[in-house]
Design an enzyme around this catalytic site. Structure first.
Site, PDB file in Angstrom:
ATOM      1  N   TYR A  79     -16.047  20.537 -11.915  1.00  0.00           N
ATOM      2  CA  TYR A  79     -16.470  19.187 -12.331  1.00  0.00           C
ATOM      3  C   TYR A  79     -17.584  18.723 -11.384  1.00  0.00           C
ATOM      4  O   TYR A  79     -17.391  18.720 -10.158  1.00  0.00           O
ATOM      5  CB  TYR A  79     -15.243  18.279 -12.248  1.00  0.00           C
ATOM      6  CG  TYR A  79     -15.460  16.825 -12.536  1.00  0.00           C
ATOM      7  CD1 TYR A  79     -15.814  16.390 -13.809  1.00  0.00           C
ATOM      8  CD2 TYR A  79     -15.256  15.866 -11.542  1.00  0.00           C
ATOM      9  CE1 TYR A  79     -15.982  15.046 -14.078  1.00  0.00           C
ATOM     10  CE2 TYR A  79     -15.418  14.516 -11.808  1.00  0.00           C
ATOM     11  CZ  TYR A  79     -15.794  14.121 -13.075  1.00  0.00           C
ATOM     12  OH  TYR A  79     -15.944  12.781 -13.336  1.00  0.00           O
TER      13      TYR A  79
ATOM     14  N   ASP B 292      -7.900  21.841 -10.078  1.00  0.00           N
ATOM     15  CA  ASP B 292      -8.115  20.683 -10.944  1.00  0.00           C
ATOM     16  C   ASP B 292      -7.543  21.075 -12.306  1.00  0.00           C
ATOM     17  O   ASP B 292      -8.110  21.889 -13.025  1.00  0.00           O
ATOM     18  CB  ASP B 292      -9.605  20.353 -11.028  1.00  0.00           C
ATOM     19  CG  ASP B 292      -9.885  19.084 -11.834  1.00  0.00           C
ATOM     20  OD1 ASP B 292      -9.108  18.802 -12.775  1.00  0.00           O
ATOM     21  OD2 ASP B 292     -10.876  18.391 -11.542  1.00  0.00           O
TER      22      ASP B 292
ATOM     23  N   ARG C 107       0.818  -1.222   0.000  1.00  0.00           N
ATOM     24  CA  ARG C 107       0.000   0.000   0.000  1.00  0.00           C
ATOM     25  C   ARG C 107       0.846   1.263   0.000  1.00  0.00           C
ATOM     26  O   ARG C 107       0.397   2.321  -0.407  1.00  0.00           O
ATOM     27  CB  ARG C 107      -0.923  -0.030   1.228  1.00  0.00           C
ATOM     28  CG  ARG C 107      -2.086   0.945   1.144  1.00  0.00           C
ATOM     29  CD  ARG C 107      -2.954   0.880   2.389  1.00  0.00           C
ATOM     30  NE  ARG C 107      -2.202   1.244   3.580  1.00  0.00           N
ATOM     31  CZ  ARG C 107      -2.175   0.530   4.700  1.00  0.00           C
ATOM     32  NH1 ARG C 107      -2.863  -0.588   4.814  1.00  0.00           N
ATOM     33  NH2 ARG C 107      -1.454   0.936   5.727  1.00  0.00           N
TER      34      ARG C 107
ATOM     35  N   LYS D 263      -7.706  10.801 -17.930  1.00  0.00           N
ATOM     36  CA  LYS D 263      -7.883  11.534 -19.185  1.00  0.00           C
ATOM     37  C   LYS D 263      -6.581  11.494 -20.002  1.00  0.00           C
ATOM     38  O   LYS D 263      -6.267  10.479 -20.577  1.00  0.00           O
ATOM     39  CB  LYS D 263      -8.361  12.956 -18.890  1.00  0.00           C
ATOM     40  CG  LYS D 263      -9.524  13.012 -17.876  1.00  0.00           C
ATOM     41  CD  LYS D 263     -10.820  12.473 -18.465  1.00  0.00           C
ATOM     42  CE  LYS D 263     -11.897  12.169 -17.423  1.00  0.00           C
ATOM     43  NZ  LYS D 263     -12.319  13.246 -16.570  1.00  0.00           N
TER      44      LYS D 263
HETATM   45  C1  LIG Z   1     -12.991  13.103 -15.255  1.00  0.00           C
HETATM   46  C2  LIG Z   1     -12.669  14.244 -14.385  1.00  0.00           C
HETATM   47  C3  LIG Z   1     -12.432  14.070 -13.025  1.00  0.00           C
HETATM   48  C4  LIG Z   1     -12.596  12.740 -12.341  1.00  0.00           C
HETATM   49  O1  LIG Z   1     -11.776  11.752 -12.854  1.00  0.00           O
HETATM   50  P1  LIG Z   1     -12.186  10.194 -12.770  1.00  0.00           P
HETATM   51  O2  LIG Z   1     -10.912   9.502 -13.037  1.00  0.00           O
HETATM   52  O3  LIG Z   1     -13.249   9.984 -13.789  1.00  0.00           O
HETATM   53  O4  LIG Z   1     -12.689   9.942 -11.375  1.00  0.00           O
HETATM   54  C5  LIG Z   1     -12.080  15.170 -12.278  1.00  0.00           C
HETATM   55  N1  LIG Z   1     -11.974  16.389 -12.833  1.00  0.00           N
HETATM   56  C6  LIG Z   1     -12.200  16.599 -14.147  1.00  0.00           C
HETATM   57  C7  LIG Z   1     -12.065  17.967 -14.695  1.00  0.00           C
HETATM   58  C8  LIG Z   1     -12.558  15.538 -14.957  1.00  0.00           C
HETATM   59  O5  LIG Z   1     -12.818  15.753 -16.242  1.00  0.00           O
END
Ligand SMILES: *Cc1c(COP(=O)(O)O)cnc(C)c1O
Length: 391
Positions: free
Chosen positions: A110, A182, A57, A207
């Protein structure tokens, strides 16, 4: 070193792995110690915050290869990995707040991060105020003595407002709040959060870091001052990401710069084409010169990714469906950042609270993949024919 080079070399250590180019996948829970002394030494090193292989972990060389690559390219001190982007957002917030604290959250965030604020932070006695993403220096009036986090996201991933991060950061810091961002849209490549005053930067690695639509991953990178608090919180919550997923994420990063250059070129070309269409009310893409956020984007960002939205002129939902349903190259689905094009319908009026979004002109979000632009445009053009035949 330039970013393209960092993406290739950061976090790799072939000499430690028989010359194998990529960090191998270490599957581990138990780690064996040859003696009590070795066990004690390892535990002591661990409590000093050193990186040691001590238990699955706590990370392995596979994890560290991704962490180091992200930290280096994003320009932070260190990075922690999480099993999804949302886990990264949620844990980053929780690491810095206690009951009685206050969080300022952009209204363009988001939406699952918004739900985390509404459903978890508030329940734990942490106040959350949503603010206009375009508030700029006006943020000063919303910061309270107990404000711990000013959370930014630029551009918003459905509505694409650009936030003035240097101005927001400067004000937050004079009032004792940290700035959390973010940074998923730009990826670690096209926005350098720590150069613009951000203290804690989040990536939904799912992403562009992964880049192939097949892995969930999150990262949180901090500057030096804010690392210990993140690491301590991450540790006690038992956050960890699986080695196969971490491996795929660090592998994806190696090609991030060529992919993003192409996503950028393709998305600008499609956005410009959409701007010329009669059916389109507006295109929300900060790299377009007449976008309201363009000057901030040009000043602070190094590039644009493949994600943007456009609004149709007012039409029936049947016409919107006719446009979307039979697109051939744009798959209808959430997420983005993979090699392929995607389309979704969005309704910000269902969740925005500060900026009451006007939903008269239906909002469609596109992710522009690595297909040939001409093919994508032909697909959209067929969609407009169907839309016009329906409305
Ligand atoms: C997709 C996304 C997230 C969350 O990511 P996941 O891996 O789907 O949990 C957070 N912030 C933004 C801007 C996103 O597009």
């Amino acid at each position: 070193m330039k970013d393209e080079t960092k993406l290739v070399v950061a976090g790799r250590d072939p000499e430690a792995n028989f010359g194998i180019v990529n960090a191998p996948v270490y599957h581990a829970s138990t780690v064996l110690y040859p003696s009590l002394e070795a066990l004690k030494d390892t535990m002591a090193a661990r409590s000093r915050g050193e990186r040691v292989v001590s238990y699955g972990r706590k990370g392995t060389p596979t994890t560290w290869s991704l962490e180091d690559a992200v930290a280096e390219v994003e320009g932070g001190y260190r990075t922690a990995v999480f099993p999804s982007g949302l886990a990264a957002c949620a844990h980053a917030m929780m690491a810095y707040v206690s009951p009685g604290d206050h969080v300022l959250m952009t209204d363009s965030v988001y939406s699952p991060s918004r739900s985390f604020c509404d459903n978890v932070l508030k329940r734990y006695g942490i106040e959350v105020t949503f603010y206009d993403p375009l508030i700029g220096a006006g943020i000063a009036e919303l910061i309270r003595p107990n404000t711990k986090i000013l959370y930014v996201e630029a551009p918003g991933s459905q509505t694409f407002e650009m936030q003035d991060i240097p101005t927001l950061s400067e004000i937050a810091h004079t009032k004792g709040a940290i700035v959390m961002m973010d940074n998923t849209w730009a990826s670690p490549l096209f926005f350098k959060p720590f150069k613009h005053g951000v203290d804690v930067s989040i990536q939904a690695g799912t992403k562009y870091i992964v880049g192939h639509s097949d892995v969930m991953m999150g990262t949180v990178t901090t500057n030096k001052e804010n690392w210990d608090q993140l690491q301590a919180a991450t540790d006690v919550w038992g956050q960890t990401a699986g080695p196969d997923d971490v491996y795929l994420a660090q592998r994806g990063m190696r090609t991030l710069s060529v992919r993003l250059q192409q996503h950028m070129a393709n998305s600008i070309a499609v956005a410009e084409w959409l701007k010329g269409r009669n059916e389109v009310h507006s295109v929300l893409h900060p790299a377009l010169p007449d976008d309201p956020g363009h000057s901030i984007w040009k000043r602070d960002f190094l590039g644009a990714s493949g994600l943007f939205s456009f609004q149709l002129k007012s039409v029936s939902m049947e016409a919107v469906a006719a446009f979307m349903d039979d697109l051939e190259l744009f798959g209808m689905g959430y997420s983005w950042g993979g090699y392929e094009s995607l389309v979704v319908y969005a309704d910000p009026s269902s969740y925005r609270t500060v900026n009451q979004w006007d939903n008269t002109n239906p909002l469609i979000r596109l992710h522009i993949g690595l297909e040939a632009v001409d093919d994508l445009i032909a697909d959209l053009e067929d969609g407009f024919k169907r839309l016009n035949a329906t409305k």
